[in-house]
Scaffold this active site. Structure first.
Site, PDB file in Angstrom:
ATOM      1  N   LYS A 197       0.830  -1.218   0.000  1.00  0.00           N
ATOM      2  CA  LYS A 197       0.000   0.000   0.000  1.00  0.00           C
ATOM      3  C   LYS A 197       0.855   1.255   0.000  1.00  0.00           C
ATOM      4  O   LYS A 197       0.434   2.301  -0.505  1.00  0.00           O
ATOM      5  CB  LYS A 197      -0.974  -0.048   1.174  1.00  0.00           C
ATOM      6  CG  LYS A 197      -0.334  -0.119   2.557  1.00  0.00           C
ATOM      7  CD  LYS A 197      -0.074   1.229   3.184  1.00  0.00           C
ATOM      8  CE  LYS A 197       0.583   1.126   4.541  1.00  0.00           C
ATOM      9  NZ  LYS A 197       0.776   2.451   5.171  1.00  0.00           N
ATOM     10  N   THR A 238      -4.052   5.262   3.181  1.00  0.00           N
ATOM     11  CA  THR A 238      -2.750   5.804   2.813  1.00  0.00           C
ATOM     12  C   THR A 238      -2.794   6.551   1.489  1.00  0.00           C
ATOM     13  O   THR A 238      -2.014   7.484   1.268  1.00  0.00           O
ATOM     14  CB  THR A 238      -1.715   4.664   2.749  1.00  0.00           C
ATOM     15  OG1 THR A 238      -1.841   3.861   3.913  1.00  0.00           O
ATOM     16  CG2 THR A 238      -0.313   5.196   2.678  1.00  0.00           C
TER      17      THR A 238
END
Length: 336
Positions: A195, A252
């Site tokens: 991620k 994120t």
């Protein structure tokens, strides 16, 4: 190991994330000894009773102490939570190796892969600390500042032994904190590592001014890359669709508290990699992971075009607009 309530824990790494987790555990009543390699930083933490550099204004409970002597910290508990950057993971384990025994359990909140080899962190631990049979990883959609301030948070605790997962989840669990239990160490590790690279991609897109459509496309197709690699490596698809996978990815990629997203924004706005990282002033895990994910994907024979373009932007000076153009001009294919 048998499940039991954890009374004390050693936490390694007094950056923002390590300090935030130490605060959460101390508030839950554990005796916490927080290690940092820098004696001056440790002295300041103990004197000021807060981490003024990373988390100013958040006081330490009395049961949170700081120490720079590794042997002292290692001897303080049978439970060891590692929160150092991924590029320092192996060296810390090597230093801990003569200090830990079969009674010790090692957990990490480090997100990334080993830089030179592309190995998952549990593989590094098995090489360096074979005596520690119980190990696990904690991950999920969590920003250090929000955890430190006691805001509502959920995360996943995965371990190779159910008793360790139960014990660590109980140690974190509180009115403001929900910890879910898993046995999928590989899936939780991959979600946390990949991620970060995709958040750089989302930041680049926004830095170029490409809008919400492009951002969501990166998140969605980035998740497809995570799923392809994860399933190939034995991760559970449910994990990658949960907190440690899509949850952490969305967080994120969309919030500027993410250092990885901020790096991408700077790159999209024309700054070079080193200048952008220096301005952020903390470790940006995705920049390191972009180097190692290619090795892992190549070994697994998995195609990861977005991650590959992030690598080329960071390390081959590929202009961001050209990277996007190359992604959009790929041959037509089915979505699934």
């Amino acid at each position: 190991m048998t499940s039991q309530r954890i009374q004390s824990i050693a936490v390694y790494g007094a950056g923002s994330w390590g300090t935030a987790l130490a605060l959460q555990l101390a508030r839950n009543g554990l005796d916490v000894l927080l290690w940092d390699f820098n004696p001056a930083h440790v002295e300041a933490l103990n004197r000021q009773r807060e981490n003024t550099h990373y988390l100013p204004g958040i006081p330490f409970p009395d049961n949170l102490r700081c120490e720079s002597d590794l042997a002292t910290v290692a001897a303080s508990s049978d439970y060891h939570l590692i929160v150092v950057p991924s590029h320092g993971f192996r060296s810390l384990l090597q230093n801990l190796a003569p200090l830990l025994t079969a009674q010790d359990a090692v957990i990490w909140a480090t997100k990334g892969l080993e830089l030179d080899t592309g190995k998952l962190l549990h593989q590094v631990l098995e090489e360096v600390l074979p005596q520690c049979a119980a190990y696990g990883v904690v991950s999920g959609p969590t920003f250090a500042g929000e955890v430190a301030r006691g805001l509502p948070t959920a995360m996943t605790v995965a371990a190779n032994q159910p008793a360790l997962a139960q014990a660590m989840a109980a140690a974190f669990q509180a009115a403001n904190y929900r910890a879910y239990i898993s046995n999928d160490v590989v899936g939780v590790e991959l979600g946390g590592a990949l991620k970060n690279v995709l958040a750089i991609a989302a930041g680049i897109s926004d830095g170029l001014g490409f809008g919400a459509n492009a951002r969501v496309a990166i998140v969605t197709r980035g998740l497809a890359e995570i799923m392809r690699l994860g399933v190939k490596l034995g991760a559970q698809s449910e994990t990658l669709m949960g907190l440690a996978g899509v949850g952490d990815l969305v967080l994120t990629c969309t919030d500027n508290q993410s250092r990885n997203r901020r790096l991408g924004l700077a790159l999209g706005q024309g700054k070079d990699r080193d200048t952008a990282i220096a301005e952020i002033g903390q470790a940006v895990e995705g920049a390191k992971s972009a180097l190692s994910i290619g090795k892992l994907a190549e070994r697994a024979s998995v195609e990861m075009p977005i991650c590959q373009q992030v690598y080329r932007i960071l390390y081959e000076q590929l202009p961001p607009r050209q990277a996007v153009a190359e992604l959009l001009s790929r041959d037509l294919k089915a979505e699934f």
